[in-house]
Each structure stands twice: as structure tokens, then as C-alpha cells.
Design an enzyme around this catalytic site. Structure first.
Site, short mmCIF file in Angstrom:
data_model
loop_
_atom_site.label_atom_id
_atom_site.label_comp_id
_atom_site.label_asym_id
_atom_site.label_seq_id
_atom_site.Cartn_x
_atom_site.Cartn_y
_atom_site.Cartn_z
N GLU A 208 3.24 -8.98 11.60
CA GLU A 208 2.82 -8.55 10.26
C GLU A 208 4.04 -8.17 9.41
O GLU A 208 4.11 -8.49 8.23
CB GLU A 208 1.89 -7.34 10.43
CG GLU A 208 1.25 -6.83 9.16
CD GLU A 208 0.34 -5.63 9.44
OE1 GLU A 208 0.25 -5.19 10.61
OE2 GLU A 208 -0.25 -5.12 8.47
N ASP B 79 0.76 -1.24 0.00
CA ASP B 79 0.00 0.00 0.00
C ASP B 79 0.79 1.29 0.00
O ASP B 79 0.54 2.21 -0.76
CB ASP B 79 -0.91 0.04 1.23
CG ASP B 79 -1.84 -1.16 1.27
OD1 ASP B 79 -1.66 -2.09 0.49
OD2 ASP B 79 -2.75 -1.15 2.12
C1 2M8 Z 1 -2.80 -3.70 4.48
O1 2M8 Z 1 -3.78 -2.96 3.78
C2 2M8 Z 1 -4.99 -2.46 4.39
C3 2M8 Z 1 -5.85 -1.85 3.29
O2 2M8 Z 1 -6.20 -2.83 2.37
C4 2M8 Z 1 -4.75 -1.40 5.44
O3 2M8 Z 1 -3.65 -0.86 5.54
O4 2M8 Z 1 -5.71 -1.09 6.18
C5 2M8 Z 1 -1.77 -4.19 3.44
O5 2M8 Z 1 -0.61 -4.67 4.06
C6 2M8 Z 1 -2.38 -5.25 2.52
O6 2M8 Z 1 -1.42 -5.84 1.68
C7 2M8 Z 1 -3.06 -6.36 3.33
O7 2M8 Z 1 -3.77 -7.20 2.45
C8 2M8 Z 1 -4.03 -5.79 4.38
C9 2M8 Z 1 -4.56 -6.86 5.32
O8 2M8 Z 1 -3.53 -7.67 5.80
O9 2M8 Z 1 -3.36 -4.79 5.17
#
Ligand code: 2M8
Length: 458
Positions: free
Chosen positions: A420, A189
Site C-alpha cells: 500500500e 487522509d
Molecule cells: C485510506 O482511507 C480509508 C478511509 O477512506 C481508511 O484509512 O480506512 C486512504 O489511503 C485512501 O486514500 C484510500 O482510498 C483508502 C482505500 O485504499 O484507504
């Protein structure tokens, strides 16, 4: 009795057995009845590419859940083929995640209730995941094979529709590659790869007063995107949503359309996995077509996203035609493609081993001014992209490097936990502490299946 008891493979040593058990526990804790959440606090819904990584690990401890999770995701597929990046859990309150169902305001479709998902996508890793889960069942030869075959047959036309959506409707640059319309679609992101293209997106900070960020209530501000970036993210969602989530004339109507090397390498890899799946289903004509498409996508990546001056792969802004100046981990992932020309393979490995990256690879160039050891996707190490990179090494027969990377990833998680992401210098665990894809991919790394079915050697 469950056909695959959640126990480690016999060959692993004691620390590995411990890691195996802790990974299996994370996946048990994060299971929500018919889907997995990435983490309970920060991400309380189902995420698209997380589901794929998670399925790869669930194949070892609970394949029925792997298939259920994939099925839950694809039941939310839109009639145009797009697979939403989040499927919202109706049992979770609107305020528990922002932007939530109300902000996305997706209409009802195909018998599903309104506001059930987002309207953007994530990298199409699901064909690869489905193939891996099937392959594991087939290798065991137990009763799971016929269930796996049935699951594959259900998924196959849906996976094909997902590819067609991306290759047809999302070819904003007319180059044979898919464009992402939001940094969130990349999964990486906050990567510096988007900085230049995002510079053309208006940042209305007043939006954050009307719609306060929820992520800062559950995560450290220094680890998350800045307010300026977040305001742009929200503005992009609003623009795409207000255009009815249409992809027509994207480069004119939408301020962000970018061809990402990682997203498109996964798109190409998905065609190869589909070729394998079509083979199992007896669809030989389809299998040939998928292989041809993979070759076309590889050629388009090599043509469009290669910077001959620095000898690296970069994201291309489909609106301005410019290659991003940032060197990011996404530029290493074309290694996943078996037909990538040999000189590009060499260049990727040189970049990966250079002082800019090193293995496990940080998410962005260590020597760049934008490098940030804690802010997510701007420096920290992620297990999922390194897992993809390792697959690439195996695809090109780089077994020694792949083994080194496998051990380094396992060491990191063993020493610091199923985080994470990880600090690229100290290894400190960052972000959510019991993160599903880290745990799932650990299971796969521990089991060490080191031969992707479509590697050159196969
Ligand atoms: C993160 O993305 C979400 C938005 O989609 C967020 O920041 O709220 C990213 O690391 C993405 O790659 C990942 O799929 C998601 C959920 O783990 O978190």
C-alpha cells in the site's frame, strides 16, 4: 477469447515480466464479482478513487472489469451528483470495516437500498481513468473499441454530474474551488496538511469507546492515525451525517472545510479528460466548456492556494481563510495542469527535487517535525501520488524526470512488493501487502504510455 490477454507488452525484460504477472495476480485476487477491493483485509469494500487508479491498470489485463468497476461505482452515485467514497459490499459484515454502513446510515436513494454507501466523496479521478481505458482500447483497434465507446457514453453524463456537484455545492469558500468536508475526502487522509484545520474540530475520545476502531485489529497502530485524529474523523462524520449530508452553509455548520491543491488539481484534470470524452462522443460545444472550466480551476488554484513567500501550493482552510503551514505532496500536484504558469511549474519541480521531498516523493516534507516514516500519509511514499506527479511532468514536457521517476517507482515495487505504501528511507513495504492500486499502476508504468493526450505538445 479475451481481446487483451493478461501478458506483458513484448518490449519488457524478464524482471518486468515477473512484475507484470504478479501485478495481474493481485488484481485477480482482489476482484469481488462486480468490483475491486483495495485489499482484502483492511479495505473490504469498493473505494472511489481506488477504482479510478485500478481501472488504469485493468485496461491492460481486463478492460471489461475496468468498465464494470467504474459502472458499479457510478451506479451508487447520489441524485445530487456526489459519488460516494465507499460503496459498501452487502456481503461484508458490518464489523469488518469501521465506520461501516450502520454508522454512516445513508438513506435509500434512486432505487438503491439504504446504507449502501458513505455520504462523502474522494478526488474525482474517474474521468481521467475512463479516458485512459478508452484510449487503450482505441489504440488496440480491436473489438473492445465499440464496448469502450458505449461505456464512455453511459459514464459521460454521470461524470459531468459529479463535477457539477463538486464545483457548485462544494464551493464553500466561494472561490471557484471545491472544499473537502473530511480529511478522508482528500484520499491523503492523515496528511499534516489538515493538522491546523483539524485543530478546530472537537476531539471526543469517548466516541472511540462507543465505536472501537477496526483498523487497529488489522494494521499496526504506529502506521495508522492517532486516537485523537480518529476521534475527530468520527466526529466529523457524525456532524455531516446529522445535518443530512447537506452542503448548505458549510462553513457555518461544519467544523472542517478545506481547499486541497491535489483534490482541485484532479478536479481540473477531470475537466480536460471530459473534453476529450465529449470529443469522442461528438459533443464539441461541451468539449469547449470543459476546457474553459479547466482553465478557470487552474486560475483559482494559482490564485487561492499559492503561497508567494515559500513559493509552494498549500491547502486553504475555507473557514478561517488561512493557508496550512505544512508542505505536503499535495502541493506538488498542480503540476498536472497544463495551463499552470511556467514560474509555478519551476517552483514545484524545485520543491520536488529539494531535500524536503526527492523522488519518488514522500507524502510529506522530510525536514518537518511532523515527518513520520511509517505513519500513513505523514511520510511514506505512495505509488498513486507519484504516478500523478509523473503525469504532471509529462504534461509539461519533462520527459527525463518522468522517466527517472517511472523507473524509481518500478524498482521500489519490484524490490519490495505491491504494498500500500513504502518507507521513504529504506523502501520497506508498509500497510496492506497486496494492494490493488499499486499493482494496477505498475502495469501502466511497465507499459510506459508516456504521452497524456492533453499535454502541451499534443
Ligand atoms: C485510506 O482511507 C480509508 C478511509 O477512506 C481508511 O484509512 O480506512 C486512504 O489511503 C485512501 O486514500 C484510500 O482510498 C483508502 C482505500 O485504499 O484507504
Amino acid at each position: 477469447m479475451h481481446p487483451y490477454p493478461p501478458s506483458p507488452p513484448v518490449a519488457v525484460s524478464d524482471p518486468s515480466a515477473e512484475l507484470w504477472q504478479s501485478a495481474a495476480r493481485v488484481l485477480d485476487t482482489n476482484w469481488s464479482g462486480d468490483h475491486m477491493v483495495p485489499s482484502r483485509r483492511l479495505y473490504p469494500h469498493q473505494w472511489s478513487w481506488d477504482t479510478a487508479f485500478i481501472a488504469v491498470g485493468l485496461a491492460f489485463v481486463n478492460p471489461a472489469r475496468a468498465w464494470r468497476d467504474l459502472r458499479s461505482l457510478f451506479e451508487a452515485q447520489w441524485p445530487d451528483g456526489r459519488v460516494p467514497h465507499i460503496v459498501f459490499d452487502p456481503a461484508t459484515a458490518e464489523d469488518d470495516y469501521f465506520p461501516g454502513p450502520g454508522f454512516w446510515n445513508v438513506p435509500a436513494y434512486a432505487g438503491r437500498r439504504a446504507r449502501g454507501s458513505t455520504g462523502i466523496v474522494q478526488p474525482p479521478l474517474h474521468a481521467l481513468a475512463a479516458w485512459e481505458v478508452y484510449r487503450h482500447a482505441a489504440a488496440h483497434g480491436a473489438g473492445g473499441v465499440s464496448e469502450a465507446r458505449t461505456a464512455l457514453a453511459w459514464l459521460y453524463p454521470r461524470l459531468v454530474a459529479q463535477q457539477e456537484y463538486l464545483t457548485d455545492r462544494r464551493d464553500a469558500g466561494g472561490s471557484g474551488l471545491a472544499s473537502i468536508v473530511h480529511p478522508w475526502e482528500s484520499g491523503l487522509d492523515n496528511s499534516p496538511a489538515w493538522d491546523e484545520a483539524l485543530g478546530n474540530v472537537p476531539a471526543d475520545l469517548a466516541l472511540l469507546e462507543r465505536f472501537p476502531r477496526r483498523d487497529l485489529a488489522v494494521a499496526h497502530a504506529a502506521h495508522r492515525p492517532t486516537d485523537l485524529d480518529y476521534a475527530r474523523y468520527i466526529g466529523l462524520v457524525r456532524n455531516y451525517r446529522d445535518g443530512g449530508y447537506s452542503d448548505t452553509d458549510l462553513t457555518q455548520r461544519h467544523p472542517f472545510a478545506v481547499e486541497c491543491p491535489a483534490f482541485n488539481s484532479i478536479l481540473g484534470t477531470a475537466e480536460l479528460a471530459l473534453a476529450q470524452i465529449a470529443g469522442v462522443l461528438g459533443l464539441t460545444g461541451d468539449a469547449r466548456r470543459h476546457r474553459d472550466r479547466a482553465r478557470d480551476i487552474t486560475a483559482a488554484i494559482a490564485r487561492r492556494l499559492w503561497d508567494p513567500v515559500t513559493r509552494t501550493f498549500r491547502a486553504r482552510d475555507a473557514r478561517t481563510g488561512r493557508l496550512s503551514p505544512a508542505r505536503c505532496v499535495s502541493g506538488l500536484l498542480p503540476l498536472m495542469l497544463p495551463d499552470l504558469p511556467a514560474d509555478r511549474v519551476t517552483a514545484i519541480m524545485e520543491e520536488a527535487r529539494s531535500e524536503r521531498f526527492g523522488l519518488p516523493a514522500p507524502s510529506a516534507d522530510r525536514t518537518a517535525a511532523t515527518f513520520d516514516t511509517r505513519r500513513y500519509w505523514r511520510g511514506p511514499v505512495w505509488i498513486n501520488v507519484n504516478w500523478l506527479l509523473r503525469r504532471g511532468m509529462l504534461v509539461h514536457g519533462l520527459r527525463g524526470e518522468a522517466e527517472e521517476l517511472r523507473r524509481a517507482m518500478l524498482r521500489l515495487v519490484h524490490e519490495h512488493g505491491h504494498y500500500e505504501y513504502f518507507h521513504p528511507e529504506t523502501g520497506e513495504g508498509l500497510g496492506a501487502p497486496t494492494f490493488s492500486w499499486t499493482a494496477a499502476l505498475c502495469l501502466d508504468l511497465l507499459a510506459d504510455r508516456s504521452a497524456p493526450a492533453y499535454s502541451k505538445a499534443a
